[in-house]
Design a protein around this motif. Structure first.
Motif, PDB file in Angstrom:
ATOM      1  N   LYS A 303      -3.914 -29.875  24.575  1.00 20.33           N
ATOM      2  CA  LYS A 303      -3.360 -28.525  24.754  1.00 20.33           C
ATOM      3  C   LYS A 303      -3.873 -27.851  26.024  1.00 20.33           C
ATOM      4  O   LYS A 303      -3.105 -27.366  26.851  1.00 20.33           O
ATOM      5  N   ASN A 304      -5.203 -27.810  26.168  1.00 19.88           N
ATOM      6  CA  ASN A 304      -5.766 -27.072  27.316  1.00 19.88           C
ATOM      7  C   ASN A 304      -7.004 -27.740  27.904  1.00 19.88           C
ATOM      8  O   ASN A 304      -7.864 -27.067  28.459  1.00 19.88           O
ATOM      9  N   LYS A 305      -7.084 -29.064  27.751  1.00 20.01           N
ATOM     10  CA  LYS A 305      -8.210 -29.825  28.314  1.00 20.01           C
ATOM     11  C   LYS A 305      -9.558 -29.336  27.788  1.00 20.01           C
ATOM     12  O   LYS A 305     -10.575 -29.389  28.484  1.00 20.01           O
ATOM     13  N   MET A 307     -10.638 -26.414  27.258  1.00 17.48           N
ATOM     14  CA  MET A 307     -11.176 -25.282  27.992  1.00 17.48           C
ATOM     15  C   MET A 307     -11.487 -24.088  27.082  1.00 17.48           C
ATOM     16  O   MET A 307     -12.298 -23.240  27.415  1.00 17.48           O
ATOM     17  N   ASP A 308     -10.813 -24.036  25.922  1.00 17.42           N
ATOM     18  CA  ASP A 308     -11.041 -22.914  25.007  1.00 17.42           C
ATOM     19  C   ASP A 308     -10.569 -23.302  23.611  1.00 17.42           C
ATOM     20  O   ASP A 308      -9.745 -24.200  23.440  1.00 17.42           O
ATOM     21  N   GLN A 309     -11.076 -22.601  22.625  1.00 22.90           N
ATOM     22  CA  GLN A 309     -10.686 -22.823  21.231  1.00 22.90           C
ATOM     23  C   GLN A 309      -9.246 -22.371  21.014  1.00 22.90           C
ATOM     24  O   GLN A 309      -8.761 -21.453  21.666  1.00 22.90           O
ATOM     25  N   LEU A 310      -8.582 -23.010  20.054  1.00 25.43           N
ATOM     26  CA  LEU A 310      -7.203 -22.652  19.738  1.00 25.43           C
ATOM     27  C   LEU A 310      -7.118 -21.783  18.485  1.00 25.43           C
ATOM     28  O   LEU A 310      -6.398 -20.798  18.457  1.00 25.43           O
ATOM     29  N   THR A 311      -7.814 -22.181  17.437  1.00 28.73           N
ATOM     30  CA  THR A 311      -7.841 -21.392  16.202  1.00 28.73           C
ATOM     31  C   THR A 311      -9.261 -21.355  15.668  1.00 28.73           C
ATOM     32  O   THR A 311     -10.093 -22.195  16.018  1.00 28.73           O
ATOM     33  N   ARG A 312      -9.505 -20.390  14.773  1.00 30.59           N
ATOM     34  CA  ARG A 312     -10.831 -20.270  14.165  1.00 30.59           C
ATOM     35  C   ARG A 312     -10.696 -20.117  12.664  1.00 30.59           C
ATOM     36  O   ARG A 312      -9.759 -19.502  12.162  1.00 30.59           O
ATOM     37  N   ILE A 313     -11.649 -20.691  11.954  1.00 31.09           N
ATOM     38  CA  ILE A 313     -11.689 -20.637  10.500  1.00 31.09           C
ATOM     39  C   ILE A 313     -12.980 -19.947  10.080  1.00 31.09           C
ATOM     40  O   ILE A 313     -14.068 -20.382  10.460  1.00 31.09           O
ATOM     41  N   LYS A 314     -12.840 -18.882   9.293  1.00 34.27           N
ATOM     42  CA  LYS A 314     -14.015 -18.168   8.806  1.00 34.27           C
ATOM     43  C   LYS A 314     -14.577 -18.913   7.597  1.00 34.27           C
ATOM     44  O   LYS A 314     -13.906 -19.089   6.590  1.00 34.27           O
ATOM     45  N   VAL A 315     -15.831 -19.334   7.709  1.00 38.26           N
ATOM     46  CA  VAL A 315     -16.464 -20.104   6.629  1.00 38.26           C
ATOM     47  C   VAL A 315     -17.495 -19.256   5.898  1.00 38.26           C
ATOM     48  O   VAL A 315     -17.428 -19.070   4.690  1.00 38.26           O
ATOM     49  N   ASN A 316     -18.471 -18.716   6.621  1.00 39.93           N
ATOM     50  CA  ASN A 316     -19.505 -17.866   6.020  1.00 39.93           C
ATOM     51  C   ASN A 316     -20.014 -16.910   7.087  1.00 39.93           C
ATOM     52  O   ASN A 316     -20.795 -17.296   7.953  1.00 39.93           O
ATOM     53  N   LYS A 317     -19.570 -15.656   7.019  1.00 43.78           N
ATOM     54  CA  LYS A 317     -19.886 -14.688   8.069  1.00 43.78           C
ATOM     55  C   LYS A 317     -21.356 -14.286   8.082  1.00 43.78           C
ATOM     56  O   LYS A 317     -21.840 -13.743   9.071  1.00 43.78           O
ATOM     57  N   SER A 318     -22.087 -14.560   6.998  1.00 45.40           N
ATOM     58  CA  SER A 318     -23.490 -14.159   6.934  1.00 45.40           C
ATOM     59  C   SER A 318     -24.444 -15.307   7.246  1.00 45.40           C
ATOM     60  O   SER A 318     -25.648 -15.193   7.026  1.00 45.40           O
TER      61      SER A 318
END
Length: 535
Positions: A303-305, A307-318
Protein backbone atom coordinates in the motif's frame (compact mmCIF):
# COMPACT_ATOMS: atom_id res chain seq x y z
CA UNK A 1 -2.79 -1.53 50.40
CA UNK A 2 -3.65 -3.59 47.33
CA UNK A 3 -4.00 -1.78 44.04
CA UNK A 4 -7.47 -1.77 42.51
CA UNK A 5 -7.98 -3.81 39.37
CA UNK A 6 -8.36 -1.80 36.22
CA UNK A 7 -11.54 -1.83 34.16
CA UNK A 8 -9.74 -3.80 31.45
CA UNK A 9 -8.81 -6.53 33.96
CA UNK A 10 -12.39 -6.76 35.18
CA UNK A 11 -13.67 -6.86 31.60
CA UNK A 12 -11.14 -9.57 30.72
CA UNK A 13 -12.39 -11.70 33.61
CA UNK A 14 -15.95 -11.38 32.30
CA UNK A 15 -14.86 -12.32 28.75
CA UNK A 16 -12.35 -14.91 29.89
CA UNK A 17 -11.82 -18.00 27.76
CA UNK A 18 -12.48 -21.44 29.25
CA UNK A 19 -9.07 -22.67 28.04
CA UNK A 20 -6.61 -23.36 30.88
CA UNK A 21 -2.86 -23.95 31.04
CA UNK A 22 -1.48 -27.49 31.10
CA UNK A 23 1.83 -26.45 32.66
CA UNK A 24 3.03 -23.57 34.82
CA UNK A 25 6.70 -23.05 35.69
CA UNK A 26 7.64 -20.48 38.34
CA UNK A 27 11.06 -18.81 38.46
CA UNK A 28 12.99 -17.63 41.52
CA UNK A 29 15.12 -15.29 39.42
CA UNK A 30 13.52 -13.03 36.78
CA UNK A 31 12.92 -14.67 33.41
CA UNK A 32 14.16 -12.53 30.51
CA UNK A 33 13.62 -14.77 27.49
CA UNK A 34 11.99 -18.05 26.45
CA UNK A 35 11.70 -19.99 23.20
CA UNK A 36 9.83 -23.09 22.03
CA UNK A 37 11.37 -25.71 19.75
CA UNK A 38 9.62 -25.64 16.33
CA UNK A 39 9.21 -29.44 16.01
CA UNK A 40 9.65 -30.94 19.51
CA UNK A 41 8.26 -30.36 23.04
CA UNK A 42 11.43 -28.60 24.15
CA UNK A 43 11.50 -25.31 26.03
CA UNK A 44 14.41 -22.89 26.39
CA UNK A 45 14.54 -20.20 29.11
CA UNK A 46 17.16 -17.56 29.92
CA UNK A 47 17.32 -15.61 33.17
CA UNK A 48 18.71 -12.40 34.57
CA UNK A 49 21.51 -14.38 36.23
CA UNK A 50 22.82 -15.53 32.83
CA UNK A 51 21.61 -19.10 33.34
CA UNK A 52 19.96 -20.98 30.47
CA UNK A 53 17.70 -24.00 31.02
CA UNK A 54 16.55 -26.55 28.46
CA UNK A 55 13.48 -28.59 29.45
CA UNK A 56 11.37 -31.27 27.79
CA UNK A 57 7.67 -31.68 28.60
CA UNK A 58 5.24 -34.49 27.80
CA UNK A 59 2.46 -32.49 26.21
CA UNK A 60 0.03 -35.38 25.69
CA UNK A 61 0.20 -36.58 29.30
CA UNK A 62 -0.08 -33.03 30.58
CA UNK A 63 -3.22 -32.54 28.47
CA UNK A 64 -4.78 -35.78 29.77
CA UNK A 65 -3.91 -35.07 33.38
CA UNK A 66 -5.21 -31.51 33.17
CA UNK A 67 -8.49 -32.64 31.64
CA UNK A 68 -9.01 -35.35 34.30
CA UNK A 69 -8.27 -33.00 37.19
CA UNK A 70 -10.48 -30.32 35.71
CA UNK A 71 -13.46 -32.70 35.50
CA UNK A 72 -12.80 -33.84 39.08
CA UNK A 73 -12.66 -30.23 40.29
CA UNK A 74 -15.81 -29.36 38.39
CA UNK A 75 -17.74 -32.31 39.87
CA UNK A 76 -16.70 -31.28 43.40
CA UNK A 77 -17.84 -27.72 42.73
CA UNK A 78 -21.15 -28.99 41.38
CA UNK A 79 -21.68 -31.22 44.43
CA UNK A 80 -20.86 -28.36 46.84
CA UNK A 81 -23.30 -26.11 44.99
CA UNK A 82 -26.11 -28.69 45.21
CA UNK A 83 -25.55 -28.89 48.99
CA UNK A 84 -25.65 -25.11 49.30
CA UNK A 85 -22.03 -24.78 50.45
CA UNK A 86 -21.09 -22.38 47.65
CA UNK A 87 -23.27 -19.74 45.94
CA UNK A 88 -22.41 -20.79 42.38
CA UNK A 89 -20.20 -23.10 40.33
CA UNK A 90 -17.05 -21.18 39.39
CA UNK A 91 -16.24 -21.56 35.68
CA UNK A 92 -13.42 -19.00 35.61
CA UNK A 93 -9.90 -20.32 35.16
CA UNK A 94 -8.16 -17.37 36.80
CA UNK A 95 -10.58 -17.01 39.73
CA UNK A 96 -10.56 -20.69 40.69
CA UNK A 97 -9.12 -21.34 44.15
CA UNK A 98 -7.73 -24.67 43.01
CA UNK A 99 -5.42 -25.01 40.02
CA UNK A 100 -5.91 -28.28 38.16
CA UNK A 101 -2.90 -27.96 35.85
CA UNK A 102 0.66 -29.10 36.62
CA UNK A 103 2.73 -26.54 38.51
CA UNK A 104 6.51 -26.48 38.90
CA UNK A 105 7.16 -24.21 41.89
CA UNK A 106 10.87 -23.75 41.17
CA UNK A 107 12.46 -24.16 37.75
CA UNK A 108 15.85 -24.88 39.35
CA UNK A 109 14.50 -27.79 41.40
CA UNK A 110 12.64 -30.13 39.02
CA UNK A 111 12.81 -33.72 40.34
CA UNK A 112 14.79 -36.11 38.16
CA UNK A 113 12.00 -38.69 38.37
CA UNK A 114 9.39 -36.25 37.06
CA UNK A 115 7.77 -37.95 34.07
CA UNK A 116 5.98 -34.82 32.87
CA UNK A 117 8.81 -32.25 32.86
CA UNK A 118 12.51 -33.02 32.69
CA UNK A 119 15.63 -30.84 32.62
CA UNK A 120 17.83 -31.73 29.64
CA UNK A 121 20.62 -29.39 30.68
CA UNK A 122 21.29 -26.15 32.53
CA UNK A 123 24.29 -23.86 32.41
CA UNK A 124 25.65 -20.45 33.33
CA UNK A 125 25.83 -19.26 29.73
CA UNK A 126 26.56 -15.52 30.17
CA UNK A 127 28.34 -13.41 32.77
CA UNK A 128 25.58 -10.83 32.71
CA UNK A 129 21.89 -11.44 32.05
CA UNK A 130 20.70 -13.58 29.14
CA UNK A 131 18.69 -11.13 27.05
CA UNK A 132 17.45 -13.24 24.13
CA UNK A 133 17.39 -16.86 22.99
CA UNK A 134 16.21 -18.40 19.69
CA UNK A 135 16.28 -21.79 17.95
CA UNK A 136 17.88 -22.17 14.54
CA UNK A 137 15.22 -22.03 11.79
CA UNK A 138 17.32 -23.29 8.85
CA UNK A 139 15.52 -25.99 6.88
CA UNK A 140 18.29 -28.60 7.09
CA UNK A 141 18.86 -28.13 10.84
CA UNK A 142 15.61 -26.80 12.31
CA UNK A 143 15.95 -26.59 16.07
CA UNK A 144 19.31 -28.36 16.21
CA UNK A 145 21.06 -25.31 17.66
CA UNK A 146 20.23 -22.47 20.03
CA UNK A 147 21.56 -18.93 19.94
CA UNK A 148 21.77 -16.73 23.03
CA UNK A 149 23.07 -13.24 23.69
CA UNK A 150 23.83 -11.48 26.96
CA UNK A 151 24.97 -8.24 28.47
CA UNK A 152 28.52 -9.60 28.31
CA UNK A 153 28.37 -8.71 24.56
CA UNK A 154 28.81 -12.33 23.50
CA UNK A 155 26.59 -14.36 21.17
CA UNK A 156 26.84 -18.13 21.68
CA UNK A 157 25.72 -21.03 19.52
CA UNK A 158 25.10 -24.33 21.32
CA UNK A 159 23.76 -27.80 20.60
CA UNK A 160 20.10 -28.18 21.60
CA UNK A 161 20.65 -31.79 22.60
CA UNK A 162 23.68 -31.35 24.87
CA UNK A 163 23.92 -27.61 25.54
CA UNK A 164 27.58 -27.65 24.49
CA UNK A 165 28.83 -24.41 22.89
CA UNK A 166 29.91 -24.91 19.28
CA UNK A 167 30.57 -21.29 18.36
CA UNK A 168 30.69 -17.79 19.84
CA UNK A 169 31.48 -14.23 18.88
CA UNK A 170 32.39 -11.16 20.92
CA UNK A 171 30.55 -8.27 19.27
CA UNK A 172 32.00 -5.47 21.40
CA UNK A 173 34.78 -4.86 18.86
CA UNK A 174 32.10 -4.00 16.27
CA UNK A 175 30.39 -1.38 18.43
CA UNK A 176 30.61 2.29 17.47
CA UNK A 177 30.10 3.13 21.14
CA UNK A 178 31.77 0.78 23.63
CA UNK A 179 28.85 1.28 26.05
CA UNK A 180 26.45 -0.25 23.52
CA UNK A 181 24.76 -3.58 24.32
CA UNK A 182 22.85 -6.37 22.55
CA UNK A 183 19.05 -6.45 22.67
CA UNK A 184 17.56 -8.89 20.11
CA UNK A 185 18.52 -11.78 17.85
CA UNK A 186 17.06 -12.97 14.53
CA UNK A 187 18.14 -15.73 12.12
CA UNK A 188 17.39 -16.09 8.42
CA UNK A 189 15.27 -19.10 7.47
CA UNK A 190 17.26 -19.77 4.29
CA UNK A 191 20.81 -18.44 4.82
CA UNK A 192 23.35 -18.58 7.70
CA UNK A 193 22.70 -14.95 8.62
CA UNK A 194 22.52 -14.19 12.34
CA UNK A 195 21.31 -10.64 13.07
CA UNK A 196 21.66 -8.82 16.39
CA UNK A 197 20.17 -5.47 17.38
CA UNK A 198 21.82 -3.05 19.79
CA UNK A 199 20.74 -0.38 22.24
CA UNK A 200 22.18 2.35 19.99
CA UNK A 201 19.95 1.28 17.08
CA UNK A 202 22.48 -0.63 14.97
CA UNK A 203 22.05 -4.08 13.35
CA UNK A 204 25.09 -6.39 13.24
CA UNK A 205 25.10 -9.49 11.00
CA UNK A 206 27.36 -12.55 11.46
CA UNK A 207 27.87 -15.86 9.68
CA UNK A 208 26.18 -18.38 11.97
CA UNK A 209 28.03 -21.29 10.35
CA UNK A 210 31.36 -19.80 11.46
CA UNK A 211 30.89 -17.61 14.53
CA UNK A 212 34.37 -18.35 15.87
CA UNK A 213 35.89 -16.31 13.08
CA UNK A 214 34.65 -13.17 14.89
CA UNK A 215 34.15 -11.58 11.50
CA UNK A 216 31.35 -9.06 10.96
CA UNK A 217 29.52 -9.88 7.70
CA UNK A 218 27.17 -6.85 7.40
CA UNK A 219 26.30 -3.80 9.47
CA UNK A 220 23.32 -1.45 9.22
CA UNK A 221 24.27 1.77 10.92
CA UNK A 222 21.56 3.73 12.78
CA UNK A 223 18.59 1.67 11.71
CA UNK A 224 16.88 3.54 14.58
CA UNK A 225 17.66 6.45 16.86
CA UNK A 226 17.16 4.25 19.91
CA UNK A 227 17.27 0.61 21.01
CA UNK A 228 16.23 -2.07 18.50
CA UNK A 229 13.09 -3.66 19.99
CA UNK A 230 12.41 -6.31 17.36
CA UNK A 231 13.86 -7.85 14.16
CA UNK A 232 11.67 -9.79 11.73
CA UNK A 233 12.94 -11.79 8.74
CA UNK A 234 11.21 -11.42 5.36
CA UNK A 235 11.86 -14.79 3.62
CA UNK A 236 9.03 -14.17 1.17
CA UNK A 237 10.83 -11.07 -0.11
CA UNK A 238 14.56 -11.83 0.17
CA UNK A 239 17.08 -13.41 2.54
CA UNK A 240 18.68 -9.95 2.82
CA UNK A 241 15.50 -8.05 3.73
CA UNK A 242 14.30 -7.54 7.33
CA UNK A 243 11.98 -5.33 9.33
CA UNK A 244 13.15 -3.67 12.52
CA UNK A 245 11.42 -1.70 15.26
CA UNK A 246 13.05 0.94 17.39
CA UNK A 247 11.64 3.77 19.44
CA UNK A 248 8.71 5.17 17.39
CA UNK A 249 9.63 3.99 13.88
CA UNK A 250 9.53 0.87 11.69
CA UNK A 251 12.38 0.34 9.24
CA UNK A 252 12.68 -1.87 6.19
CA UNK A 253 16.36 -2.74 5.78
CA UNK A 254 18.58 -4.57 3.33
CA UNK A 255 21.55 -5.88 5.34
CA UNK A 256 23.83 -5.28 2.34
CA UNK A 257 22.73 -1.71 1.52
CA UNK A 258 21.16 -0.28 4.68
CA UNK A 259 17.75 1.32 5.24
CA UNK A 260 15.32 0.99 2.32
CA UNK A 261 12.45 2.88 3.96
CA UNK A 262 11.73 4.19 7.44
CA UNK A 263 8.21 4.97 8.61
CA UNK A 264 6.87 8.27 9.83
CA UNK A 265 7.21 9.00 13.52
CA UNK A 266 4.29 7.15 15.17
CA UNK A 267 4.55 9.21 18.38
CA UNK A 268 4.23 5.97 20.33
CA UNK A 269 6.70 3.24 21.31
CA UNK A 270 6.68 0.33 18.85
CA UNK A 271 7.47 -2.78 20.88
CA UNK A 272 6.88 -5.92 18.79
CA UNK A 273 5.59 -7.10 15.40
CA UNK A 274 4.65 -10.20 13.42
CA UNK A 275 3.22 -11.42 10.13
CA UNK A 276 -0.20 -13.13 10.08
CA UNK A 277 -0.14 -16.94 10.01
CA UNK A 278 -0.79 -17.21 6.27
CA UNK A 279 2.00 -14.74 5.42
CA UNK A 280 4.80 -15.96 7.70
CA UNK A 281 6.87 -17.64 5.00
CA UNK A 282 5.19 -16.35 1.87
CA UNK A 283 4.14 -12.81 0.96
CA UNK A 284 5.30 -10.94 4.09
CA UNK A 285 3.10 -8.06 2.99
CA UNK A 286 0.87 -7.47 6.03
CA UNK A 287 2.58 -6.55 9.31
CA UNK A 288 0.93 -6.20 12.72
CA UNK A 289 2.70 -3.93 15.21
CA UNK A 290 2.20 -3.75 18.99
CA UNK A 291 2.20 -0.27 20.56
CA UNK A 292 2.97 1.11 23.98
CA UNK A 293 -0.45 2.75 24.22
CA UNK A 294 -2.41 -0.52 24.03
CA UNK A 295 -2.91 -0.61 20.25
CA UNK A 296 -2.21 -3.04 17.45
CA UNK A 297 -1.73 -1.38 14.07
CA UNK A 298 -1.88 -2.91 10.60
CA UNK A 299 0.71 -2.07 7.93
CA UNK A 300 0.99 -3.15 4.29
CA UNK A 301 4.11 -3.00 2.17
CA UNK A 302 2.05 -3.06 -1.03
CA UNK A 303 0.00 0.00 0.00
CA UNK A 304 2.55 2.60 1.09
CA UNK A 305 5.93 0.86 1.40
CA UNK A 306 5.40 0.57 5.18
CA UNK A 307 5.68 4.32 5.58
CA UNK A 308 2.68 4.55 7.92
CA UNK A 309 0.00 2.47 9.62
CA UNK A 310 -3.25 1.83 7.78
CA UNK A 311 -5.64 0.82 10.56
CA UNK A 312 -5.51 0.50 14.34
CA UNK A 313 -7.14 -1.93 16.74
CA UNK A 314 -7.79 -0.94 20.34
CA UNK A 315 -6.78 -3.83 22.59
CA UNK A 316 -6.18 -2.42 26.10
CA UNK A 317 -5.99 1.34 26.56
CA UNK A 318 -4.63 1.04 30.11
CA UNK A 319 -1.63 -1.16 29.23
CA UNK A 320 1.18 -1.53 26.71
CA UNK A 321 1.16 -4.43 24.24
CA UNK A 322 4.61 -5.88 24.88
CA UNK A 323 4.46 -9.01 22.72
CA UNK A 324 2.62 -10.22 19.62
CA UNK A 325 2.76 -13.49 17.69
CA UNK A 326 0.68 -15.28 15.01
CA UNK A 327 -1.32 -18.38 15.95
CA UNK A 328 0.59 -20.34 13.25
CA UNK A 329 -2.59 -22.38 12.67
CA UNK A 330 -3.81 -22.07 9.09
CA UNK A 331 -6.31 -24.95 9.36
CA UNK A 332 -8.85 -22.94 11.37
CA UNK A 333 -10.43 -19.93 9.63
CA UNK A 334 -10.78 -18.04 12.91
CA UNK A 335 -7.19 -18.71 13.98
CA UNK A 336 -5.53 -17.96 10.65
CA UNK A 337 -6.79 -14.36 10.85
CA UNK A 338 -5.81 -13.99 14.50
CA UNK A 339 -2.71 -12.97 16.44
CA UNK A 340 -1.94 -13.33 20.13
CA UNK A 341 -1.03 -10.24 22.17
CA UNK A 342 0.43 -10.01 25.66
CA UNK A 343 0.14 -6.82 27.70
CA UNK A 344 1.62 -5.20 30.80
CA UNK A 345 -1.45 -6.07 32.90
CA UNK A 346 -0.83 -9.80 32.57
CA UNK A 347 -3.57 -10.32 29.98
CA UNK A 348 -3.55 -12.33 26.75
CA UNK A 349 -5.74 -11.24 23.85
CA UNK A 350 -6.52 -13.06 20.62
CA UNK A 351 -7.17 -10.35 18.06
CA UNK A 352 -8.83 -10.95 14.71
CA UNK A 353 -7.03 -8.35 12.61
CA UNK A 354 -9.53 -8.58 9.74
CA UNK A 355 -12.55 -7.74 11.91
CA UNK A 356 -10.51 -5.48 14.19
CA UNK A 357 -11.85 -7.09 17.38
CA UNK A 358 -10.57 -8.97 20.43
CA UNK A 359 -12.22 -12.39 20.11
CA UNK A 360 -10.68 -14.21 23.08
CA UNK A 361 -8.99 -13.25 26.35
CA UNK A 362 -6.94 -15.30 28.78
CA UNK A 363 -5.44 -14.20 32.08
CA UNK A 364 -1.77 -15.05 32.45
CA UNK A 365 -1.56 -13.21 35.77
CA UNK A 366 -4.09 -11.28 37.87
CA UNK A 367 -2.42 -11.26 41.29
CA UNK A 368 0.55 -9.40 42.71
CA UNK A 369 3.91 -10.95 41.88
CA UNK A 370 7.39 -10.76 43.31
CA UNK A 371 8.65 -8.13 40.88
CA UNK A 372 5.59 -5.97 40.29
CA UNK A 373 1.85 -5.61 40.57
CA UNK A 374 1.27 -8.41 38.07
CA UNK A 375 3.42 -10.68 35.96
CA UNK A 376 3.58 -8.62 32.77
CA UNK A 377 3.45 -10.68 29.59
CA UNK A 378 6.62 -9.78 27.71
CA UNK A 379 7.22 -13.15 26.01
CA UNK A 380 4.98 -15.11 23.64
CA UNK A 381 5.69 -18.19 21.54
CA UNK A 382 3.90 -21.10 19.84
CA UNK A 383 5.05 -24.66 20.49
CA UNK A 384 5.32 -27.50 17.96
CA UNK A 385 1.60 -28.34 18.31
CA UNK A 386 0.22 -24.75 18.11
CA UNK A 387 -0.03 -24.31 21.89
CA UNK A 388 0.33 -20.77 23.14
CA UNK A 389 3.22 -20.10 25.52
CA UNK A 390 3.10 -16.94 27.64
CA UNK A 391 5.70 -15.72 30.09
CA UNK A 392 6.61 -12.82 32.31
CA UNK A 393 9.42 -12.39 34.80
CA UNK A 394 7.73 -14.60 37.41
CA UNK A 395 6.25 -17.52 35.51
CA UNK A 396 5.78 -19.32 32.20
CA UNK A 397 2.57 -21.05 31.10
CA UNK A 398 1.87 -23.51 28.32
CA UNK A 399 -1.82 -23.34 27.37
CA UNK A 400 -3.98 -26.23 26.26
CA UNK A 401 -4.88 -26.47 22.59
CA UNK A 402 -7.74 -28.92 23.21
CA UNK A 403 -11.23 -27.68 22.49
CA UNK A 404 -13.23 -27.04 25.65
CA UNK A 405 -16.43 -29.08 25.64
CA UNK A 406 -19.68 -27.23 26.24
CA UNK A 407 -21.30 -30.26 27.85
CA UNK A 408 -20.19 -29.12 31.30
CA UNK A 409 -22.05 -25.87 31.00
CA UNK A 410 -25.16 -27.46 29.47
CA UNK A 411 -25.34 -30.18 32.14
CA UNK A 412 -25.19 -27.63 34.92
CA UNK A 413 -27.59 -25.13 33.39
CA UNK A 414 -30.36 -27.44 32.16
CA UNK A 415 -32.93 -25.66 34.30
CA UNK A 416 -31.61 -22.26 33.28
CA UNK A 417 -31.83 -23.19 29.61
CA UNK A 418 -35.43 -24.31 30.09
CA UNK A 419 -36.21 -20.98 31.70
CA UNK A 420 -34.46 -19.20 28.84
CA UNK A 421 -36.49 -21.24 26.34
CA UNK A 422 -39.70 -20.25 28.10
CA UNK A 423 -38.57 -16.65 28.12
CA UNK A 424 -37.71 -16.84 24.45
CA UNK A 425 -41.20 -18.25 23.77
CA UNK A 426 -42.69 -15.22 25.49
CA UNK A 427 -40.41 -12.91 23.50
CA UNK A 428 -41.38 -14.70 20.31
CA UNK A 429 -45.05 -14.22 21.09
CA UNK A 430 -44.47 -10.50 21.54
CA UNK A 431 -42.37 -10.33 18.38
CA UNK A 432 -45.09 -12.24 16.51
CA UNK A 433 -47.64 -9.62 17.50
CA UNK A 434 -45.36 -6.80 16.45
CA UNK A 435 -44.53 -8.51 13.17
CA UNK A 436 -48.23 -8.96 12.49
CA UNK A 437 -48.70 -5.25 13.01
CA UNK A 438 -45.94 -4.51 10.53
CA UNK A 439 -47.30 -6.86 7.91
CA UNK A 440 -50.79 -5.44 8.31
CA UNK A 441 -49.50 -1.94 7.78
CA UNK A 442 -47.93 -2.98 4.50
CA UNK A 443 -51.09 -4.88 3.50
CA UNK A 444 -53.49 -2.33 2.02
CA UNK A 445 -56.25 -4.87 1.12
CA UNK A 446 -56.76 -6.48 4.57
CA UNK A 447 -60.08 -7.97 5.62
CA UNK A 448 -62.27 -6.64 8.39
CA UNK A 449 -61.75 -9.84 10.37
CA UNK A 450 -58.00 -9.28 10.40
CA UNK A 451 -58.57 -5.73 11.57
CA UNK A 452 -60.71 -6.95 14.44
CA UNK A 453 -57.95 -9.42 15.37
CA UNK A 454 -55.48 -6.53 15.32
CA UNK A 455 -57.66 -4.54 17.67
CA UNK A 456 -57.95 -7.53 19.99
CA UNK A 457 -54.16 -7.90 19.95
CA UNK A 458 -53.75 -4.20 20.64
CA UNK A 459 -56.19 -4.48 23.54
CA UNK A 460 -54.04 -7.23 25.01
CA UNK A 461 -50.98 -5.06 24.77
CA UNK A 462 -52.76 -2.06 26.22
CA UNK A 463 -54.07 -4.11 29.12
CA UNK A 464 -50.60 -5.30 30.06
CA UNK A 465 -49.11 -1.85 29.75
CA UNK A 466 -51.88 -0.21 31.83
CA UNK A 467 -51.30 -2.76 34.56
CA UNK A 468 -47.63 -1.76 34.65
CA UNK A 469 -48.51 1.94 34.70
CA UNK A 470 -50.87 1.41 37.61
CA UNK A 471 -48.07 -0.17 39.59
CA UNK A 472 -45.72 2.68 38.72
CA UNK A 473 -48.22 5.42 39.60
CA UNK A 474 -49.13 4.01 43.04
CA UNK A 475 -46.27 5.78 44.84
CA UNK A 476 -47.35 9.08 43.25
CA UNK A 477 -50.80 8.82 44.83
CA UNK A 478 -49.21 8.16 48.20
CA UNK A 479 -47.13 11.32 47.94
CA UNK A 480 -50.29 13.34 47.29
CA UNK A 481 -51.83 11.93 50.45
CA UNK A 482 -48.71 12.86 52.45
CA UNK A 483 -48.84 16.40 51.13
CA UNK A 484 -52.48 16.65 52.21
CA UNK A 485 -51.60 15.49 55.71
CA UNK A 486 -48.72 17.94 56.11
CA UNK A 487 -50.88 20.94 55.21
CA UNK A 488 -53.28 21.39 58.10
CA UNK A 489 -55.08 24.29 56.47
CA UNK A 490 -56.09 22.16 53.53
CA UNK A 491 -57.56 19.26 55.49
CA UNK A 492 -61.16 20.32 54.86
CA UNK A 493 -60.67 20.97 51.15
CA UNK A 494 -62.28 18.60 48.68
CA UNK A 495 -60.17 16.09 46.76
CA UNK A 496 -60.36 18.07 43.52
CA UNK A 497 -58.70 21.11 45.12
CA UNK A 498 -56.09 18.89 46.74
CA UNK A 499 -55.18 17.43 43.37
CA UNK A 500 -54.75 20.92 41.94
CA UNK A 501 -52.22 21.85 44.68
CA UNK A 502 -49.03 21.36 42.65
CA UNK A 503 -50.13 23.99 40.08
CA UNK A 504 -50.21 27.04 42.43
CA UNK A 505 -47.05 25.76 44.16
CA UNK A 506 -45.11 25.97 40.90
CA UNK A 507 -46.55 29.41 40.22
CA UNK A 508 -45.50 30.67 43.67
CA UNK A 509 -41.94 29.53 43.12
CA UNK A 510 -41.79 31.26 39.74
CA UNK A 511 -43.42 34.46 40.97
CA UNK A 512 -41.32 34.77 44.15
CA UNK A 513 -38.89 37.50 43.00
CA UNK A 514 -37.31 40.16 45.20
CA UNK A 515 -37.08 43.76 44.12
CA UNK A 516 -33.92 45.80 44.53
CA UNK A 517 -35.52 47.66 47.41
CA UNK A 518 -36.30 44.42 49.23
CA UNK A 519 -32.72 43.23 48.69
CA UNK A 520 -31.32 46.44 50.23
CA UNK A 521 -33.62 46.10 53.23
CA UNK A 522 -32.50 42.51 53.73
CA UNK A 523 -28.82 43.51 53.60
CA UNK A 524 -29.31 45.95 56.50
CA UNK A 525 -30.35 43.14 58.84
CA UNK A 526 -27.89 40.75 60.42
CA UNK A 527 -28.49 37.12 59.56
CA UNK A 528 -26.57 33.81 59.56
CA UNK A 529 -24.84 34.24 56.22
CA UNK A 530 -23.55 37.74 57.07
CA UNK A 531 -22.31 36.70 60.50
CA UNK A 532 -20.05 33.92 59.10
CA UNK A 533 -19.01 35.77 55.96
CA UNK A 534 -15.35 36.28 56.89
CA UNK A 535 -14.64 32.76 58.17
Amino acid sequence: MARKKSNSTNAAQVLESAVSPILEINYNDPLFTAAAHPTKPILLSGQVTGHVYCNTYDAEKLEELTQAKREEHYNLEKEAYSKGKIPHVNKSVSQSKKKWWTIIENNTDIPSDNALVTTNWKTKRHKGSCRHAIFEPLEGSVGDFVYTCGTDNIIKKASTETGKVVGKVDVSSDYTNQKDALTKLCHSTTHPFLLSGTEDGHVLVYDSSNLNSNKLKFKVQNAHDDSVNHILAMPGVSAYHYLTLGSTTLSHIDIRKGIITQSDDQEDELLAMCFPSDEVGEKNDTVLVAHGEGLVTLWKNSKNKLMDQLTRIKVNKSASIDAIIPTMNCDDEGLVNSVWCGDSEGLLHRVNYKTGKVVETRLHSVSHGKYGAVDEVGILDIDYDYRLISAGMDSLKIWSNAEVEDQEVSSEDDDEEEDEDNASDVENSWSDISSDDGSDVNDEDSDEENESEEEAGDDLLHKRRTDLSEIITKPKRKTLDINKLTKSKQEDKPEEEAIEEPLPKKQKVKEQKLTTKQLRNMQKHEHGIRKFEGL
